[in-house]
Design a protein around this motif. Structure first.
Motif, PDB file in Angstrom:
ATOM      1  N   GLN A  55       0.876  -1.171   0.000  1.00 31.70           N
ATOM      2  CA  GLN A  55       0.000   0.000   0.000  1.00 31.70           C
ATOM      3  C   GLN A  55       0.912   1.219   0.000  1.00 31.70           C
ATOM      4  O   GLN A  55       1.761   1.364   0.882  1.00 31.70           O
ATOM      5  CB  GLN A  55      -0.904   0.013   1.230  1.00 31.70           C
ATOM      6  CG  GLN A  55      -1.860  -1.161   1.307  1.00 31.70           C
ATOM      7  CD  GLN A  55      -2.585  -1.219   2.639  1.00 31.70           C
ATOM      8  OE1 GLN A  55      -2.152  -0.625   3.629  1.00 31.70           O
ATOM      9  NE2 GLN A  55      -3.694  -1.949   2.688  1.00 31.70           N
ATOM     10  N   LEU A  56       0.747   2.096  -0.999  1.00 34.18           N
ATOM     11  CA  LEU A  56       1.662   3.214  -1.202  1.00 34.18           C
ATOM     12  C   LEU A  56       0.947   4.539  -1.015  1.00 34.18           C
ATOM     13  O   LEU A  56      -0.165   4.727  -1.516  1.00 34.18           O
ATOM     14  CB  LEU A  56       2.246   3.167  -2.617  1.00 34.18           C
ATOM     15  CG  LEU A  56       3.118   1.961  -2.959  1.00 34.18           C
ATOM     16  CD1 LEU A  56       3.303   1.859  -4.465  1.00 34.18           C
ATOM     17  CD2 LEU A  56       4.458   2.065  -2.263  1.00 34.18           C
ATOM     18  N   SER A  57       1.587   5.463  -0.334  1.00 35.00           N
ATOM     19  CA  SER A  57       1.060   6.821  -0.248  1.00 35.00           C
ATOM     20  C   SER A  57       1.427   7.582  -1.516  1.00 35.00           C
ATOM     21  O   SER A  57       2.327   7.182  -2.281  1.00 35.00           O
ATOM     22  CB  SER A  57       1.617   7.527   0.987  1.00 35.00           C
ATOM     23  OG  SER A  57       3.038   7.504   1.002  1.00 35.00           O
ATOM     24  N   LEU A  58       0.747   8.681  -1.754  1.00 30.53           N
ATOM     25  CA  LEU A  58       0.973   9.455  -2.973  1.00 30.53           C
ATOM     26  C   LEU A  58       2.418   9.914  -3.096  1.00 30.53           C
ATOM     27  O   LEU A  58       2.978   9.962  -4.202  1.00 30.53           O
ATOM     28  CB  LEU A  58       0.035  10.663  -3.006  1.00 30.53           C
ATOM     29  CG  LEU A  58      -1.440  10.362  -3.302  1.00 30.53           C
ATOM     30  CD1 LEU A  58      -2.280  11.619  -3.091  1.00 30.53           C
ATOM     31  CD2 LEU A  58      -1.624   9.831  -4.715  1.00 30.53           C
ATOM     32  N   ASP A  59       3.040  10.246  -1.969  1.00 26.21           N
ATOM     33  CA  ASP A  59       4.416  10.719  -2.032  1.00 26.21           C
ATOM     34  C   ASP A  59       5.423   9.600  -2.285  1.00 26.21           C
ATOM     35  O   ASP A  59       6.602   9.870  -2.517  1.00 26.21           O
ATOM     36  CB  ASP A  59       4.785  11.501  -0.760  1.00 26.21           C
ATOM     37  CG  ASP A  59       4.541  10.706   0.512  1.00 26.21           C
ATOM     38  OD1 ASP A  59       3.817   9.702   0.469  1.00 26.21           O
ATOM     39  OD2 ASP A  59       5.085  11.102   1.557  1.00 26.21           O
ATOM     40  N   ARG A  60       4.976   8.344  -2.263  1.00 33.35           N
ATOM     41  CA  ARG A  60       5.839   7.208  -2.603  1.00 33.35           C
ATOM     42  C   ARG A  60       5.433   6.573  -3.932  1.00 33.35           C
ATOM     43  O   ARG A  60       6.056   5.600  -4.370  1.00 33.35           O
ATOM     44  CB  ARG A  60       5.771   6.152  -1.489  1.00 33.35           C
ATOM     45  CG  ARG A  60       6.169   6.631  -0.110  1.00 33.35           C
ATOM     46  CD  ARG A  60       7.650   6.967  -0.024  1.00 33.35           C
ATOM     47  NE  ARG A  60       8.502   5.826  -0.285  1.00 33.35           N
ATOM     48  CZ  ARG A  60       8.899   4.944   0.647  1.00 33.35           C
ATOM     49  NH1 ARG A  60       8.476   5.085   1.900  1.00 33.35           N
ATOM     50  NH2 ARG A  60       9.702   3.945   0.340  1.00 33.35           N
ATOM     51  N   LEU A  61       4.411   7.110  -4.541  1.00 38.86           N
ATOM     52  CA  LEU A  61       3.841   6.494  -5.740  1.00 38.86           C
ATOM     53  C   LEU A  61       4.763   6.578  -6.950  1.00 38.86           C
ATOM     54  O   LEU A  61       4.921   5.605  -7.700  1.00 38.86           O
ATOM     55  CB  LEU A  61       2.491   7.153  -6.047  1.00 38.86           C
ATOM     56  CG  LEU A  61       1.769   6.731  -7.320  1.00 38.86           C
ATOM     57  CD1 LEU A  61       1.504   5.224  -7.330  1.00 38.86           C
ATOM     58  CD2 LEU A  61       0.458   7.504  -7.463  1.00 38.86           C
ATOM     59  N   ASN A  62       5.384   7.734  -7.163  1.00 34.20           N
ATOM     60  CA  ASN A  62       6.176   7.923  -8.378  1.00 34.20           C
ATOM     61  C   ASN A  62       7.336   6.947  -8.483  1.00 34.20           C
ATOM     62  O   ASN A  62       7.688   6.500  -9.584  1.00 34.20           O
ATOM     63  CB  ASN A  62       6.675   9.359  -8.468  1.00 34.20           C
ATOM     64  CG  ASN A  62       5.586  10.326  -8.922  1.00 34.20           C
ATOM     65  OD1 ASN A  62       4.397  10.003  -8.870  1.00 34.20           O
ATOM     66  ND2 ASN A  62       5.978  11.515  -9.352  1.00 34.20           N
ATOM     67  N   GLU A  63       7.948   6.619  -7.353  1.00 33.41           N
ATOM     68  CA  GLU A  63       9.070   5.684  -7.410  1.00 33.41           C
ATOM     69  C   GLU A  63       8.617   4.307  -7.887  1.00 33.41           C
ATOM     70  O   GLU A  63       9.352   3.608  -8.597  1.00 33.41           O
ATOM     71  CB  GLU A  63       9.760   5.585  -6.043  1.00 33.41           C
ATOM     72  CG  GLU A  63       8.900   5.067  -4.922  1.00 33.41           C
ATOM     73  CD  GLU A  63       9.541   5.220  -3.543  1.00 33.41           C
ATOM     74  OE1 GLU A  63       9.850   4.189  -2.909  1.00 33.41           O
ATOM     75  OE2 GLU A  63       9.741   6.374  -3.101  1.00 33.41           O
ATOM     76  N   GLU A  64       7.402   3.928  -7.510  1.00 30.26           N
ATOM     77  CA  GLU A  64       6.857   2.645  -7.969  1.00 30.26           C
ATOM     78  C   GLU A  64       6.562   2.682  -9.461  1.00 30.26           C
ATOM     79  O   GLU A  64       6.911   1.756 -10.207  1.00 30.26           O
ATOM     80  CB  GLU A  64       5.588   2.304  -7.177  1.00 30.26           C
ATOM     81  CG  GLU A  64       4.937   0.994  -7.560  1.00 30.26           C
ATOM     82  CD  GLU A  64       5.596  -0.212  -6.909  1.00 30.26           C
ATOM     83  OE1 GLU A  64       4.980  -1.288  -6.964  1.00 30.26           O
ATOM     84  OE2 GLU A  64       6.712  -0.090  -6.371  1.00 30.26           O
ATOM     85  N   VAL A  65       5.921   3.737  -9.917  1.00 29.25           N
ATOM     86  CA  VAL A  65       5.576   3.845 -11.342  1.00 29.25           C
ATOM     87  C   VAL A  65       6.841   3.942 -12.183  1.00 29.25           C
ATOM     88  O   VAL A  65       6.917   3.370 -13.283  1.00 29.25           O
ATOM     89  CB  VAL A  65       4.657   5.054 -11.583  1.00 29.25           C
ATOM     90  CG1 VAL A  65       4.315   5.175 -13.064  1.00 29.25           C
ATOM     91  CG2 VAL A  65       3.379   4.922 -10.760  1.00 29.25           C
TER      92      VAL A  65
END
Length: 327
Positions: A55-65
Motif C-alpha cells: 500500500q503506497l502513499s501518494l508521495d511514494r507512488l512515483n518511485e513505484e511507477v
C-alpha cells in the motif's frame, strides 16, 4: 522390420531450438501491474498476505511507477484506500478522491504510462459492497448512476482506460453513456465482464480494505460452477460497448478464458488474482517450489489459453525473469 513413428523429440534437443519453435511467448507488453494507493503520508506498507505487494502513499507512488515503466510494462491499474467511507461510496466519484489525485500525479510525471482506473464502489463504501444497499439487498439500477459518475470523474482526472468491476447488470451501457455524454467518447472500457464469486480474492480484500461488512457478493458475482453463463455475460458487455473483456480469476478459469477468447475479436484480459499470487508466494517461501519456474509456467498458460493481456501482481518479477532468459 524397422519401426515407423514420429520423432517429436527432434525439436526439443537444444534450448535454442526449443525457443525457436515455442508457440507462446511472454513479453513485457503483455502485463498490467496493480497498485494500491493510500491517503497516508510517507507510507509503503507491505500487505501481510501478499509479500512484495505494498500500500503506497501518494508521495511514494512515483518511485513505484518509475520502476514499472523502466521494466517496459505499459499499464498499471489503480485501487484506492480512502480516509473516508460512507454508504454511497462518495469518495469513488469525488474530484479529489484518492484515485483521481493519483491519476493526475501519474499522468503528469509519466505521460506515456497507461493508467487504468478500477471503477467500483466497494473500496469506498462503509458496507463494502459494490452498489447501494437497501434492507440488505444490493440495488442494481440505482447503483448505475453512481458508477457512471465514478467513471466520468476518473476520465476527467486523466485515466486512459476505465475498468468497471462491480458486476451490476447494465454497468457497461451506463458507463459508456456517461462517458459519451461527458465528451469522453475516446476512453475505452476494460470490463470485468466475467467475474466469479471466488474464494481466491481474500488477500486482495486485505490490500484494499474492501471486505463486505455483511453477507457476500454471490448475488452479483458469478457462480464458479457456471460456464455458459460467462459467455452470456461477455456478449452483453460487448453489445453494451466494452473494448476489453476481463476474466477473473484466471488460473482456475482457463477454460473460460479460452471460451471468451474464441467468442470475441476484442482483447481478453486474464486477472491473475491475489489468492493465486499468495499461494505461490507461500509455497516459494517454504522452499516447496521454484517460484520463477512456476510463475512463468502459469502466466504462459493464461496467454496460451487466449489472454491478450495479463493483469498480475507478478508483472515486475515476470519481466525481470523473461528478460534474463532472452539475454
Amino acid at each position: 522390420m524397422e519401426l515407423e513413428f514420429k520423432r517429436h523429440r527432434r525439436l526439443r534437443k537444444h534450448a535454442t531450438l526449443r525457443n525457436m519453435v515455442r508457440e507462446t511467448q511472454l513479453q513485457p507488453s503483455d502485463f498490467i501491474y496493480p497498485i494500491f494507493i493510500t491517503e497516508e503520508q510517507d507510507k509503503k506498507t507491505e500487505v501481510s498476505s501478499m509479500p512484495g505487494v505494498f500500500q503506497l502513499s501518494l508521495d511514494r507512488l512515483n518511485e513505484e511507477v518509475e520502476e514499472v515503466e523502466s521494466l517496459g510494462i505499459p499499464a498499471i491499474i489503480l485501487f484506492g484506500l480512502p480516509h473516508h467511507k460512507d454508504e454511497t461510496g462518495s469518495e469513488a466519484y469525488a474530484s479529489q478522491g484518492i484515485i483521481q489525485r493519483a491519476t493526475r500525479q501519474i499522468k503528469q510525471a509519466f505521460p506515456d504510462m497507461m493508467v487504468i482506473a478500477d471503477t467500483c464502489l466497494c473500496e469506498f463504501t462503509d458496507h463494502g459492497h459494490c452498489g447501494l444497499i437497501h434492507e440488505g439487498d444490493v440495488l442494481n439500477d440505482e447503483s448505475l448512476e453512481l458508477l457512471a459518475q465514478t467513471a466520468v470523474s476518473q476520465a476527467e482526472a486523466g485515466a486512459d482506460i476505465i475498468a468497471p468491476s462491480n458486476m451490476m447488470d447494465g454497468f457497461v451501457a451506463a458507463i459508456r453513456q456517461g462517458l459519451n455524454q461527458a465528451g469522453y467518447t475516446h476512453i475505452p472500457i476494460m470490463s470485468y465482464a466475467v467475474k466469479y464469486a471466488s474464494a481466491f480474492y481474500g488477500p486482495f480484500r486485505d490490500a484494499a480494505n474492501s471486505a463486505p461488512a455483511f453477507g457476500d457478493r454471490k448475488t452479483y458475482q458469478m457462480d464458479p460452477a457456471n460456464r455458459r453463463e460467462a459467455l452470456r455475460e461477455a456478449q452483453s458487455d460487448i453489445e453494451e460497448g466494452a473494448d476489453f473483456l476481463i476474466v477473473k480469476p484466471a488460473l482456475s478459469y482457463l477454460d473460460i478464458v479460452r471460451d471468451v477468447s474464441n467468442q470475441t475479436t476484442i482483447p481478453v484480459v486474464a486477472y491473475n488474482v491475489s489468492g493465486e499470487y499468495a499461494m505461490v508466494k507461500a509455497a516459494a517461501q517454504n522452499g516447496w517450489i521454484n517460484e520463477e519456474a512456476v510463475v512463468l509456467e502459469k502466466l504462459t498458460s493464461m496467454k496460451r489459453a487466449g489472454a491478450d493481456l495479463i493483469l498480475t501482481y507478478f508483472a515486475k518479477d515476470a519481466v525481470r525473469w523473461i528478460t534474463k532468459e532472452t539475454k
